[in-house]
Design a protein around this motif. Structure first.
Motif, short mmCIF file in Angstrom:
data_model
loop_
_atom_site.label_atom_id
_atom_site.label_comp_id
_atom_site.label_asym_id
_atom_site.label_seq_id
_atom_site.Cartn_x
_atom_site.Cartn_y
_atom_site.Cartn_z
N ALA A 186 2.05 -11.44 -11.18
CA ALA A 186 0.40 -11.79 -11.81
C ALA A 186 0.60 -12.10 -13.33
O ALA A 186 -0.71 -11.95 -14.10
CB ALA A 186 -0.45 -10.37 -11.37
N LEU A 187 1.95 -12.16 -13.74
CA LEU A 187 1.58 -11.85 -15.30
C LEU A 187 1.05 -13.06 -15.71
O LEU A 187 0.64 -13.61 -16.58
CB LEU A 187 3.85 -12.14 -15.07
N THR A 188 1.50 -14.69 -14.88
CA THR A 188 0.56 -15.91 -16.25
C THR A 188 -0.52 -15.22 -15.95
O THR A 188 -1.20 -16.06 -16.31
CB THR A 188 0.77 -16.76 -14.42
N THR A 189 -1.38 -15.11 -14.97
CA THR A 189 -2.64 -14.54 -14.97
C THR A 189 -3.34 -14.02 -15.83
O THR A 189 -4.09 -13.76 -16.83
CB THR A 189 -3.06 -14.44 -13.50
N LEU A 190 -1.97 -12.41 -15.95
CA LEU A 190 -2.83 -11.77 -16.95
C LEU A 190 -2.60 -12.15 -18.44
O LEU A 190 -3.07 -12.14 -19.21
CB LEU A 190 -1.99 -10.29 -16.44
N ARG A 191 -1.97 -13.23 -18.51
CA ARG A 191 -1.49 -14.07 -19.95
C ARG A 191 -2.91 -14.63 -20.41
O ARG A 191 -2.93 -14.74 -22.12
CB ARG A 191 -0.06 -14.67 -19.34
N GLN A 192 -3.37 -15.20 -19.44
CA GLN A 192 -4.38 -15.96 -19.89
C GLN A 192 -5.53 -14.87 -19.90
O GLN A 192 -6.49 -15.02 -20.93
CB GLN A 192 -4.71 -16.63 -18.74
N LEU A 193 -5.75 -13.85 -19.51
CA LEU A 193 -6.96 -12.86 -19.67
C LEU A 193 -6.84 -12.03 -20.80
O LEU A 193 -7.54 -11.47 -21.33
CB LEU A 193 -7.19 -11.70 -18.47
N ALA A 194 -5.13 -12.07 -21.63
CA ALA A 194 -5.42 -11.25 -22.49
C ALA A 194 -5.69 -12.47 -23.86
O ALA A 194 -5.76 -11.73 -24.81
CB ALA A 194 -3.63 -11.28 -23.00
N ARG A 195 -5.89 -13.55 -23.34
CA ARG A 195 -6.59 -14.39 -24.02
C ARG A 195 -8.62 -14.72 -23.54
O ARG A 195 -9.18 -15.50 -24.54
CB ARG A 195 -5.61 -15.71 -24.60
N ASP A 196 -8.84 -13.46 -23.24
CA ASP A 196 -10.52 -13.66 -22.64
C ASP A 196 -11.14 -13.15 -24.13
O ASP A 196 -11.28 -12.60 -25.01
CB ASP A 196 -10.36 -12.62 -21.16
N ASP A 197 -12.34 -14.05 -23.74
CA ASP A 197 -13.58 -13.73 -24.97
C ASP A 197 -14.04 -12.46 -24.21
O ASP A 197 -14.42 -12.15 -25.34
CB ASP A 197 -14.78 -14.64 -24.76
N ASP A 198 -14.16 -11.87 -23.57
CA ASP A 198 -14.26 -10.19 -23.33
C ASP A 198 -13.34 -9.39 -23.96
O ASP A 198 -12.06 -8.99 -23.43
CB ASP A 198 -14.49 -10.00 -21.67
N ARG A 199 -13.42 -8.63 -25.02
CA ARG A 199 -12.52 -8.68 -25.76
C ARG A 199 -11.57 -7.68 -25.15
O ARG A 199 -10.63 -6.52 -25.12
CB ARG A 199 -12.97 -7.50 -27.11
N ALA A 200 -12.74 -6.26 -24.40
CA ALA A 200 -12.13 -5.59 -23.67
C ALA A 200 -11.53 -5.44 -22.30
O ALA A 200 -10.03 -4.85 -22.63
CB ALA A 200 -13.35 -4.49 -22.99
N VAL A 201 -11.34 -6.72 -22.08
CA VAL A 201 -10.55 -7.40 -21.00
C VAL A 201 -9.23 -7.12 -21.48
O VAL A 201 -8.47 -7.55 -20.89
CB VAL A 201 -11.29 -8.49 -20.12
N ALA A 202 -9.36 -8.11 -22.59
CA ALA A 202 -8.12 -8.55 -22.83
C ALA A 202 -7.05 -7.75 -23.82
O ALA A 202 -6.21 -8.34 -23.09
CB ALA A 202 -8.83 -9.89 -24.67
N ILE A 203 -8.00 -6.51 -24.56
CA ILE A 203 -7.23 -5.83 -24.72
C ILE A 203 -6.20 -5.19 -23.40
O ILE A 203 -5.16 -5.17 -23.23
CB ILE A 203 -8.01 -4.71 -25.30
N ILE A 204 -7.14 -4.91 -22.63
CA ILE A 204 -6.35 -3.88 -21.40
C ILE A 204 -5.58 -5.21 -20.57
O ILE A 204 -3.73 -4.60 -20.16
CB ILE A 204 -7.51 -3.77 -19.95
N ALA A 205 -5.45 -6.79 -21.02
CA ALA A 205 -4.50 -7.27 -20.22
C ALA A 205 -3.42 -7.20 -21.34
O ALA A 205 -2.23 -7.77 -20.50
CB ALA A 205 -5.56 -8.85 -20.16
N SER A 206 -4.20 -7.53 -22.16
CA SER A 206 -2.51 -7.69 -23.25
C SER A 206 -1.72 -6.53 -22.79
O SER A 206 -0.11 -6.77 -23.05
CB SER A 206 -2.81 -7.25 -24.53
N ALA A 207 -1.77 -4.95 -22.75
CA ALA A 207 -1.05 -3.98 -22.29
C ALA A 207 -0.85 -4.70 -21.89
O ALA A 207 0.66 -3.65 -21.07
CB ALA A 207 -2.32 -3.19 -22.80
N LEU A 208 -1.32 -4.35 -19.69
CA LEU A 208 -0.80 -4.91 -19.01
C LEU A 208 0.98 -5.41 -18.97
O LEU A 208 1.67 -6.26 -18.48
CB LEU A 208 -1.61 -5.52 -18.31
N VAL A 209 -0.07 -7.06 -19.92
CA VAL A 209 1.23 -8.03 -19.79
C VAL A 209 2.08 -7.61 -20.54
O VAL A 209 3.99 -7.47 -20.15
CB VAL A 209 1.05 -9.03 -21.27
N GLU A 210 2.15 -6.99 -21.78
CA GLU A 210 3.50 -6.11 -21.92
C GLU A 210 3.87 -5.23 -21.75
O GLU A 210 5.65 -5.75 -21.57
CB GLU A 210 3.22 -4.91 -23.54
N ARG A 211 3.51 -4.64 -20.60
CA ARG A 211 4.17 -3.72 -19.33
C ARG A 211 5.21 -4.00 -18.48
O ARG A 211 5.99 -4.14 -17.91
CB ARG A 211 3.37 -2.54 -18.84
#
Length: 342
Positions: free
Chosen positions: A305-330
């Motif tokens: 799911a890494l590709t999808t999460l990377r896209q979400l890390a740039r999401d317009d919803d800041r809360a979603v983007a922050i969570i996705a960024s942390a999950l991508v890093e992990r």
């Protein structure tokens, strides 16, 4: 007509006819020369009236009042008779169920019967503590019959006692499935919710079949618990309901973990991720839902799911983007064969 013939034709014994006479309920209008009771057609008609009212459960005094008081109205009396009859039937049904429970336990002697009765009293106690103690520590060496546990789990409102009942049912194996499954047909949603929780802890194909039917229940809570139980058993038919649980909550974390386990099947991995992504799009304006879906993606095995999460890390919803960024890093630090851990 003399009393003997009246008794023969009416079916009312001569002794009862004499009793009616002594009460003044049905007095023969005549006497023979020898002093024998002689009944007129009107007397016989009154006998049948008395017997008809007796068949409704009226006492002889109530019958006398009904036949003599021209102002008497039957509605209140009949209503009272209905209530008393219902109460009596309920007591009889309780007795019948108690007898069936004793019979199902196959007691070897009166000692066992008395112990089972003691269990019944314990489970019927007004004290939740006593009910729980009855389940966890049954009298002497007499185990609680599965049928009795099933009946109790469908009516128990105390969460601690309910948990003890489910535990005891699970120990009994599949013996209690049929009893618990009967609760799934109840019109009372609370009964169905108790039933599905109990079925979730029972083994075997029979319990699984009932849980599968529960996926179509009208109540979201019943569907959710059925899906969680089926998913934990590795059944992919629960996937749509599990996705719905992630969207709606509660139990979204548990549902996400189960979806991650099911996604280890490569035939289902893409379907599950695709379904989660579709829900992200469908709930574009709901930040809380999209955050739950994002976290669920991180439960997918390896880094699929890494590709999808990377896209979400740039999401317009800041809360979603922050969570996705942390999950991508992990995820980028996770070995490919490591299962998802949020």
């Amino acid at each position: 007509m003399l009393i003997g013939e009246v008794a023969r034709r009416s079916g009312v014994s001569a002794r009862m006819l004499r009793h009616y006479d002594s009460l003044g309920l049905v007095r023969p209008t005549g006497r023979t020369v020898g002093g024998y009771r002689e009944y007129s057609p009107e007397d016989i008609r009154r006998i049948f009236q008395v017997e008809g009212l007796r068949s409704l459960g009226l006492s002889l005094s109530q019958i006398g009042r009904a036949l003599e008081d021209v102002a008497f109205t039957p509605s209140a009396l009949v209503t009272n008779l209905i209530r008393k009859t219902e109460e009596r039937l309920n007591r009889e049904l309780e007795l019948l169920e108690r007898l069936r429970t004793v019979d199902a336990a196959e007691p070897s002697g009166w000692h066992d019967v008395l112990r089972i009765i003691e269990l019944l009293h314990g489970l019927g106690s007004q004290s939740a503590a006593r009910r729980q103690q009855t389940v966890l520590a049954p009298a002497e060496d007499v185990s609680v019959p599965a049928e009795l546990l099933a009946e109790a789990v469908l009516t128990e409102t105390d969460p601690n006692v309910a948990g003890a009942l489910r535990w005891a049912l699970a120990r009994a194996g599949s013996d209690g499935v049929a009893g618990v499954a009967s609760g799934m047909g109840s019109h009372d949603v609370e009964v169905r919710r108790r039933a599905v929780l109990a079925l979730a802890e029972l083994p075997g194909d029979e319990a699984t079949a009932v849980l599968t039917e529960a996926l179509a229940d009208a109540d979201a809570t019943v569907r959710r618990h059925a899906a969680l139980a089926l998913g934990a058993r590795g059944l992919t038919r629960a996937v749509p309901a599990l996705i719905g649980t992630v969207v709606e909550g509660p139990n979204d974390v548990e549902a996400a973990e189960i979806l991650g386990t099911l996604a280890r099947d490569t035939q289902w991995a893409d379907r599950i991720i695709g379904a989660l992504v579709d829900e992200l799009t469908a709930h574009a304006g709901d930040s809380a839902v999209r955050m739950r879906l994002t976290q669920a993606l991180a439960e997918m095995p390896g880094t699929i799911a890494l590709t999808t999460l990377r896209q979400l890390a740039r999401d317009d919803d800041r809360a979603v983007a922050i969570i996705a960024s942390a999950l991508v890093e992990r995820l980028e630090e996770r070995p490919d064969d490591e299962p998802g851990q949020p």
